[in-house]
Design a protein around this motif. Structure first.
Motif: not given
Length: 160
Positions: A1-6, A31-33, A134-143, A146-155
């Protein structure tokens, strides 16, 4: 399980101090915070990681009649198995390529032709970093979710 702490990025680099209001003690887990406490780490291990691991072991035991639960627990230690080793350990039935798998599926379904559709996840971390041309930085609610919510993964994260 992993997530980002910002937390450090937000507070020290951007001057943003997150405020967290929660109803119960465990509500702010992962919490990412903020960095998790040792108590929170133990709680997540017991309530998320261990049950996911035990479910994984059960699924393998149920699908592999030649393996006992003890066998699967011995093998399910996070190791990487090359095809020949996985075959020796009875983790797989055969070694082949995608074409072999498609042929086998057609044979089992008793069909001559099949249309194979490959699904790809539209989001990637490189998209956020703007690594594609040619990709601009777009961080929408879904993105952000996905970055902030922990997920149990086989990683696999490489040799330790």
């Amino acid at each position: 399980m992993g997530y980002l702490v910002l937390q450090q990025l937000l507070e020290e680099k951007l001057g943003i101090k997150p405020v967290i209001v929660k109803a119960r003690r465990q509500k702010g887990l992962a919490s990412s915070f903020q960095m998790p406490t040792e108590e929170q780490m133990q709680y997540m291990q017991a309530r998320i990681v261990d049950p996911a691991y035990n479910r994984f072991v059960k699924v393998v035991v149920d699908g592999r009649s030649d393996l006992t639960e003890a066998d699967v627990r011995r093998l399910a230690d996070g190791s990487i198995y090359w095809a020949d080793k996985a075959l020796d350990e009875k983790l797989i039935d055969d070694i082949g390529y995608l074409k072999d798998a498609i042929d086998k599926a057609k044979s089992l379904a008793d069909i001559k032709q099949a249309q194979v559709i490959e699904y790809r996840r539209p989001f990637s971390f490189a998209d956020i970093l703007g690594a594609k041309t040619n990709v601009s930085l777009k961080i929408d609610r879904r993105t952000l979710y996905e970055l902030a919510v922990p997920q149990a993964l086989y990683l696999w994260t490489g040799p330790q």
